[in-house]
Design an enzyme around this catalytic site. Structure first.
Site: not given
Length: 762
Positions: A355-356, A482, A592-593
């Site tokens: 998806w980046d 994640e 994580k993000q």
């Protein structure tokens, strides 16, 4: 040392970690081929090296062992291949072999010229017996001829005369790098390549190689040209070609070996050997001066389209320019490929597309080079049938579910909780199609390819979600974070589904009004009843909200978990994924993000500013930023909230990630998504740019660390330059028709230039 378009390192370290890092930092790529920046002569025995040359979209199939053979589990994956080694050049003078690890290095440097589009290495060396020579190496992957990689290897005899031997190698029997201790690279080494044919004719070596399982073929062809007469001896041994060129050098004389390599694959060509010969012949027809000029012209156009300059911090400006250069090196130039998580710089994540692309990298191209953005969407369209098949594997009767990580369309994620379960990739891809339309108003392409993606991803939401107590809910999915997997009603997923459904309805209306709907409607069997279902699901979409905290919970269960003590976690335990079992992480509030915070950037109109502010403050405390995709998003949302110091802090963390190796894994490849996110942190963050159906919006701010910054964008075919400094924001029409924009909510027509004073919005 640095100049505006040149990044260089002087006094090269021969520490193994520095060598492997520089293989990445100074790699050459053009979107089709990528070559790591290895020393032509290699390193001494015992040194680690990721010596690789790659083709975007070229892959083999590798086994993915599953302890439990349950239905639908992925048991094989695609992996990007190291296809050949055409880098080898070995120099000896009167029997003394050049090596930076022997004798004495008197001076050395490496550089990347981002205007010229090439890298270089310069070494002044004294041999053990006192011979001094200067070796200058110039390497380029051509943007003009995507199959072409060249090395110009120049030797200057400084204090001696004698016999010099240059040995050039062309090796087709190569393997991928492996590291069983790092989950981000392949853990096992496989024989992915099967030698088919080796030929040598007229000094041209051709090696044809099959993949072991995917049924693909690659041909690499090499020709060596020396600048003076020499004794030439070329031969083939196995799947390896060697060319030895020997001559006599006078003191002060320079000689140059030009090595031409071409790469051709069977995805794009029927007869790879004939195609390789033709490509090489065309490359040899023109002098190197032509290819360097063509490279510069391509990059002149690129920088003219995507120029982004920071005034007041030269090092940061260079780092940002480096990031943009890596994006154009990484992005595929046809619909057979995309942008890998590491570009074409290394084997991290095995060359997979995530998806980046849509959420971090494509926005740069959408705003500066929409033709490339169009290619990226065309790639997703080319694997739409595979996405339909993937949906069926996951139990869905209708629609398409894009794989979390892939090369040719099949899922490559072996650990489904943080892979396949990330259904939000459908919303991400749909968002990118919509963004392309908003920037270009290219309804013809939507009718041709984009709408089918939008409708099929919308259908998937109707099958995975359901109505419960009057709300449309989506259960058992994973959002962007994640460290939190397999949850109900991840906020980001639900709001992206809502946006997807909204634009399915909107494109239906736009295409219908333009008389372009019938073909796609007939192909998909779309019905009015189905559209009514989309509308109801959009209107009733459940978006979690906590009244007490005034925030959007990341999911239904997130706030019920204990909070991870980030502050007292030992620094050596980060990133957490390498030190704690996933199940342990899943039981805590730890991210994580950016997840909900990302949703507040992408889908900002779904919530009030106050909710966004409170959510930002809440999630900031529980986010580790263990992902390189995270800090740039926090920077953008901090800018929106007027948190200037935080915005700049998060931006700085992301800008220098690869040049300063802050995540300690750049050796495996660059972080292309972070590079795109870094661009967004400036343009969407400090510039406050937003693309909406109602128009193009800006809310500019100026970081106190800068005196100004400027960038160019393309909007509905017109190019606009935005300049922001202490005197205000200036919007200039560079080319095309006048366009309406909104600055701080006020409407302006950009016919020539418009200047708006800076103001503290919040």
């Amino acid at each position: 040392m640095a100049t505006k378009f040149v990044y260089e390192v002087e006094g090269l370290s021969l520490d193994n970690n520095a060598l492997v890092l520089n293989e990445t930092v100074f790699h050459n790529a053009n979107g089709y081929i990528g070559v790591r920046s290895n020393f032509e002569e290699g390193y001494p025995q015992g040194y680690d090296s990721i010596r690789g040359e790659y083709i975007n979209g070229f892959y083999d199939i590798a086994e993915m062992k599953q302890a439990e053979k349950l239905f639908g589990f992925v048991e094989e994956k695609q992996t990007m291949l190291n296809v050949a080694d055409t880098q080898g050049i070995y120099l000896s003078a009167d029997g003394e072999e050049f090596s930076m690890f022997e004798g004495e290095v008197l001076s050395s440097r490496r550089y990347l010229d981002m205007e010229g589009g090439y890298t270089g290495r310069e070494v002044t060396w004294r041999s053990p017996k006192g011979r001094e020579m200067r070796i200058t190496v110039k390497r380029m992957t051509s943007f003009e001829k995507l199959t072409l990689f060249t090395i110009e290897y120049t030797v200057e005899a400084l204090n001696f005369e004698g016999n010099v031997l240059l040995t050039s190698t062309h090796i087709g029997d190569v393997k991928n790098y492996c590291n069983p201790d790092d989950p981000r690279v392949a853990g096992e080494s496989f024989n992915h390549l099967v030698p088919v044919r080796a030929a040598l004719e007229g000094g041209v070596s051709c090696l044809v190689t099959d993949t072991s399982k995917s049924g693909l073929t690659v041909c690499t062809a090499v020709k060596n040209v020396l600048s003076k007469e020499a004794k030439e001896e070329c031969f083939v041994a196995g799947h390896r070609a060697v060319c030895r060129l020997s001559t006599y050098m006078e003191k002060g004389e320079c000689i140059t070996l030009t090595k031409y390599s071409v790469f051709v694959d069977s995805i794009r060509h029927k007869d790879v050997m004939e195609a390789a010969k033709k490509e090489l012949e065309e490359a040899l027809e023109r002098p190197m001066s032509y290819w360097y000029q063509a490279q510069k012209e391509y990059l002149d156009k690129f920088w003219n389209q995507s120029s982004l300059e920071i005034e007041g911090d030269d090092d940061l400006s260079l780092a940002v320019r480096y990031n943009l250069y890596q994006l154009v090196q990484s992005v595929g130039k046809d619909e057979h490929c995309n942008i890998a998580a590491k570009g074409l710089s290394g084997e991290g994540y095995e060359g997979h597309y995530f998806w980046d692309t849509e959420m971090y990298m494509q926005p740069f191209f959408t705003l500066t080079n929409p033709k490339i953005a169009k290619n990226l969407i065309a790639y997703r369209y080319s694997i739409l049938d595979a996405a339909r098949d993937n949906a069926k594997i996951l139990g869905h009767k209708k629609g398409a579910l894009y794989p979390w990580r892939t090369i040719m369309g099949k899922e490559c994620s072996g650990y489904y909780p943080s892979g396949t379960a990330q259904y939000h990739i459908n919303g991400d891809i749909a968002y990118s199609v919509t963004a392309y339309y908003l920037a270009t108003k290219d309804l013809e392409f939507i009718a041709e390819k984009g709408a089918e993606i939008i409708f099929e991803t919308a259908r998937l939401w109707m099958d995975v979600g359901h109505f419960y107590k009057g709300k449309f809910v989506i259960n058992a999915v994973t959002g962007p974070d994640e460290y939190t997997c397999m949850v109900n009603n991840n906020y980001f997923t639900n709001v992206s589904a809502q946006y997807n459904l909204h634009w399915a309805l909107r494109f239906y209306e736009l295409l219908k009004d333009a008389g372009m709907l019938d073909k796609v409607k007939a192909k998909l069997g779309l019905t009015e009843e189905e559209l009514e279902g989309f509308k109801k699901a959009e209107e009733c979409m459940y978006l979690p909200y906590d009244e007490e905290l005034g925030i959007n919970p990341q999911d239904d269960s997130f706030l019920s978990k204990p909070v991870w003590d980030i502050e007292n976690t030992p620094k050596e335990d980060f990133p957490l994924l390498l030190h704690y079992h996933p199940l342990h992480l899943y039981r805590y509030q730890v991210c994580k993000q950016a997840d909900t915070v990302l949703a507040h950037f992408i889908f900002e109109d779904a919530q009030s500013l106050e909710t966004i502010r409170k959510s930002f403050e809440y999630y900031e405390k529980v986010t580790t930023h263990d992902s390189s995709l995270s800090t740039c998003i926090y920077s953008i949302v901090a800018s929106k909230l007027g948190l200037d110091d935080k915005a700049y802090m998060y931006f700085g963390d992301s800008a220098k990630l690869d040049l300063f190796n802050t995540h300690h894994n750049t050796k495996d490849g660059i972080h292309t998504a972070n590079m795109g996110g870094n661009y967004m942190a400036i343009v969407y963050g400090f510039g406050g740019l937003r693309l909406k159906e109602t128009g193009l919006y800006f809310e500019p701010s100026l970081p106190k660390q800068w005196t100004g910054y400027k960038f160019k964008i393309k909007y509905e075919g017109s190019q606009i330059q935005v300049e922001i400094d202490e005197s205000g924001s200036t919007f200039r029409l560079v080319k095309g028709d006048a366009r309406t924009i909104f600055v701080y909510g006020e409407e302006y027509l950009v016919e020539d230039s418009v200047k708006v004073p800076l103001k503290r919005v919040r």
